[in-house]
Design an enzyme around this catalytic site. Sequence first.
Site, mmCIF file in Angstrom:
data_model
loop_
_atom_site.group_PDB
_atom_site.id
_atom_site.type_symbol
_atom_site.label_atom_id
_atom_site.label_comp_id
_atom_site.label_asym_id
_atom_site.label_seq_id
_atom_site.Cartn_x
_atom_site.Cartn_y
_atom_site.Cartn_z
ATOM 1 C CG ASN A 9 -1.742 1.237 1.362
ATOM 2 O OD1 ASN A 9 -1.761 2.069 0.460
ATOM 3 N ND2 ASN A 9 -2.437 1.376 2.481
ATOM 4 C CE LYS A 11 -0.205 3.222 4.772
ATOM 5 N NZ LYS A 11 -0.171 3.344 6.226
ATOM 6 C CG HIS A 93 -5.821 1.911 5.282
ATOM 7 N ND1 HIS A 93 -5.385 2.865 6.182
ATOM 8 C CD2 HIS A 93 -4.795 1.049 5.110
ATOM 9 C CE1 HIS A 93 -4.138 2.584 6.529
ATOM 10 N NE2 HIS A 93 -3.757 1.488 5.891
ATOM 11 C CD GLU A 95 -3.009 5.558 6.701
ATOM 12 O OE1 GLU A 95 -3.008 5.594 5.455
ATOM 13 O OE2 GLU A 95 -2.107 5.025 7.370
ATOM 14 C CD GLU A 165 -3.325 -2.340 7.317
ATOM 15 O OE1 GLU A 165 -2.238 -2.599 6.780
ATOM 16 O OE2 GLU A 165 -3.938 -1.288 7.118
ATOM 17 N N GLY A 171 2.600 2.527 10.658
ATOM 18 C CA GLY A 171 3.523 3.652 10.492
ATOM 19 C C GLY A 171 4.250 4.044 11.761
ATOM 20 C CB SER A 210 5.457 -1.533 11.815
ATOM 21 O OG SER A 210 5.029 -0.207 12.068
HETATM 22 P P1 13P Z 1 3.148 0.574 7.580
HETATM 23 O O1 13P Z 1 3.655 -0.732 7.012
HETATM 24 O O2 13P Z 1 3.880 1.769 7.055
HETATM 25 O O3 13P Z 1 3.046 0.521 9.070
HETATM 26 O O4 13P Z 1 1.642 0.748 7.042
HETATM 27 C C1 13P Z 1 0.761 -0.304 7.186
HETATM 28 C C2 13P Z 1 -0.460 -0.007 6.419
HETATM 29 O O5 13P Z 1 -1.244 0.850 6.798
HETATM 30 C C3 13P Z 1 -0.710 -0.755 5.182
HETATM 31 O O6 13P Z 1 -1.987 -0.555 4.712
#
Ligand code: 13P
Length: 249
Positions: A9, A11, A93, A95, A165, A171, A210
């Site tokens: 992803n 982002k 997601h 976010e 997640e 992150g 992560s």
């Molecule tokens: P990270 O791997 O940067 O923690 O992000 C995970 C994520 O949100 C994947 O959709």
Amino acid sequence: MRRALVAGNWKMNGRTDFINELMNELVSGIQASAVDVLVCPPAIYLSQVKSMSGSFIAVGAQNVSENPDGAFTGEISLPMLRDLGCEYVILGHSERRSLYAETDLVVADKFIATVAAGLKPILCVGETLEEREQGKTLDVVGRQLKAVIDAAGIDKFADAVIAYEPVWAIGTGKTATSEQAQDVHAAIRAMIAEYDAKTALATRILYGGSVNARNAAELFANDDVDGGLVGGASLKANDFIAICHAADA
Ligand code: 13P
């Protein structure tokens, strides 16, 4: 036996030159794979990525509108994603839930539209740190999952992927332990089994939060962890290739 899936992803990251370089490295590093490999770039770069993705890397979107083509300024439709050769769509997601107010019901509508359009949804679920500390992890994950199963029907989960997640691991560099991940994944599979045992066995449940080249193998070794949804590390070719290999072991 479930085939592992490693999904990147990206982002809201990338530029034309960076993506050219990343895709060239991924395509030469992933020649053939015993796992499914997917990259999800920002929508504006889907076409570029699809044109470079070769035979072993699938392409997906990070979000989609639940509406058909029409007067929805700024949105992207499922027929558009299909037109570009996308196979998967990440839905719900954290976010999108926290920053763009996507509710369980909106996520369910997007899920239903995605399956109807012939694309595969990757449904994200996960608790915040506060919810975990209050012992509410399975309540939250269960609510997010059941909202979609009850709205869509379990028969729509044949090609669906779930991504667990934990919000506190996204992150932050703070990964769920292998045991924490396995516990929640097993609970998710048990929740699906309450609707249909066969679907529960077949559904791939990815871990996200992560994931990196060092911790991937241990996470993926768990019985109910069928791969990963990778954020930051998916923007580094060598790391993402190593994570794909870890799922292949
Ligand atoms: P990270 O791997 O940067 O923690 O992000 C995970 C994520 O949100 C994947 O959709």
